[in-house]
Design a protein around this motif. Structure first.
Motif, short mmCIF file in Angstrom:
data_model
loop_
_atom_site.label_atom_id
_atom_site.label_comp_id
_atom_site.label_asym_id
_atom_site.label_seq_id
_atom_site.Cartn_x
_atom_site.Cartn_y
_atom_site.Cartn_z
N ARG A 50 40.77 25.33 50.50
CA ARG A 50 40.49 24.02 50.89
C ARG A 50 41.22 22.97 50.28
O ARG A 50 41.59 23.08 48.99
N ASP A 51 41.47 22.00 51.22
CA ASP A 51 42.29 20.65 50.65
C ASP A 51 41.32 19.50 50.95
O ASP A 51 41.36 19.15 51.98
N ASN A 52 40.57 19.19 49.95
CA ASN A 52 39.63 17.98 50.04
C ASN A 52 40.28 16.52 50.34
O ASN A 52 39.68 15.74 51.13
N ALA A 53 41.53 16.44 49.99
CA ALA A 53 42.28 15.32 50.67
C ALA A 53 42.53 15.09 52.00
O ALA A 53 42.39 14.00 52.30
N LYS A 54 42.61 16.38 52.43
CA LYS A 54 42.75 16.65 54.08
C LYS A 54 41.54 17.05 54.82
O LYS A 54 41.74 16.98 56.11
N ASN A 55 40.50 17.17 53.95
CA ASN A 55 39.30 17.76 54.69
C ASN A 55 39.42 18.75 55.47
O ASN A 55 38.94 18.83 56.64
N THR A 56 40.27 19.81 55.10
CA THR A 56 40.45 20.77 55.69
C THR A 56 40.36 22.21 55.06
O THR A 56 40.67 22.18 53.75
N VAL A 57 39.73 22.93 55.55
CA VAL A 57 39.51 24.43 55.11
C VAL A 57 40.17 25.56 55.64
O VAL A 57 40.57 25.32 57.16
N TYR A 58 40.99 26.31 55.19
CA TYR A 58 41.99 27.36 55.69
C TYR A 58 41.18 28.76 55.48
O TYR A 58 40.75 29.14 54.48
N LEU A 59 41.60 29.66 56.42
CA LEU A 59 41.39 30.98 56.34
C LEU A 59 42.80 31.97 56.51
O LEU A 59 43.13 31.93 57.56
N GLN A 60 43.39 32.13 55.62
CA GLN A 60 44.41 33.12 55.61
C GLN A 60 44.06 34.65 55.74
O GLN A 60 43.40 35.28 55.16
N MET A 61 44.51 34.91 56.94
CA MET A 61 44.25 36.42 57.35
C MET A 61 45.63 37.23 57.19
O MET A 61 46.37 37.08 58.10
N ASN A 62 45.64 38.25 56.29
CA ASN A 62 46.65 39.11 56.37
C ASN A 62 46.20 40.52 56.73
O ASN A 62 44.72 41.00 56.66
N SER A 63 47.04 41.21 57.17
CA SER A 63 46.95 42.88 57.35
C SER A 63 45.73 42.93 58.39
O SER A 63 44.65 43.74 58.35
N LEU A 64 45.74 42.18 59.48
CA LEU A 64 44.76 42.20 60.49
C LEU A 64 44.95 43.42 61.07
O LEU A 64 45.78 44.39 61.42
N LYS A 65 43.39 43.83 61.54
CA LYS A 65 43.02 45.04 62.21
C LYS A 65 42.43 44.51 63.67
O LYS A 65 41.94 43.86 63.74
N PRO A 66 42.53 45.46 64.60
CA PRO A 66 41.79 45.28 65.75
C PRO A 66 40.38 44.74 65.73
O PRO A 66 39.84 44.08 66.55
N GLU A 67 39.64 45.58 64.66
CA GLU A 67 38.36 45.33 64.47
C GLU A 67 38.14 43.74 64.00
O GLU A 67 36.98 43.19 63.68
N ASP A 68 39.18 42.99 63.61
CA ASP A 68 39.11 41.52 63.22
C ASP A 68 38.79 40.76 64.43
O ASP A 68 38.70 39.49 64.44
#
Length: 124
Positions: free
Chosen positions: A72-90
């Protein structure tokens, strides 16, 4: 009141990566714990990852540990989700949520405020 808007979803091949963003606005948004949840067709909504309002602690569902990272970056009021090695079940609709309690987000699978969701589709 806190408003949440997700972005960054899309179609990606298995093994690929995506980064989701959740922009928060409204009253004291930076003091809330934030979480990402997902719901696949025909399945219940489940927690993916949670981060405390300081960013000092993070929690992950076992199915995404080592592949996904919440920040998260509280200065930007933003939260992130970095998703790697994605699978079909995601494949699912991913939702952002905010709550004063990180435990309520992670353990109770509930939150005070929710975004509208963003679709993530992983092709095999």
């Amino acid at each position: 009141q806190v408003q949440l808007v997700e972005s960054g979803g899309g179609l990606v091949q298995a093994g690929g990566s995506l980064r989701l963003s959740c922009a928060a606005s409204g009253r004291t948004s930076s003091t809330y714990a934030m979480g990402w949840f997902r719901q696949a067709p025909g399945k219940d909504r489940g927690v993916v990852a949670v981060i405390t309002w300081t960013g000092g602690s993070t929690y992950y569902a076992n199915s995404v540990k080592g592949r996904f990272s919440i920040s998260r970056d509280n200065a930007k009021n933003t939260v992130y989700l970095q998703m790697n090695s994605l699978k079909p079940e995601d494949t699912a609709v991913y939702y952002c949520a905010a709550d004063s309690s990180s435990q309520r987000l992670f353990v109770s699978n509930s939150g005070a405020y929710w975004g509208q969701g963003t679709q993530v589709t992983v092709s095999s």
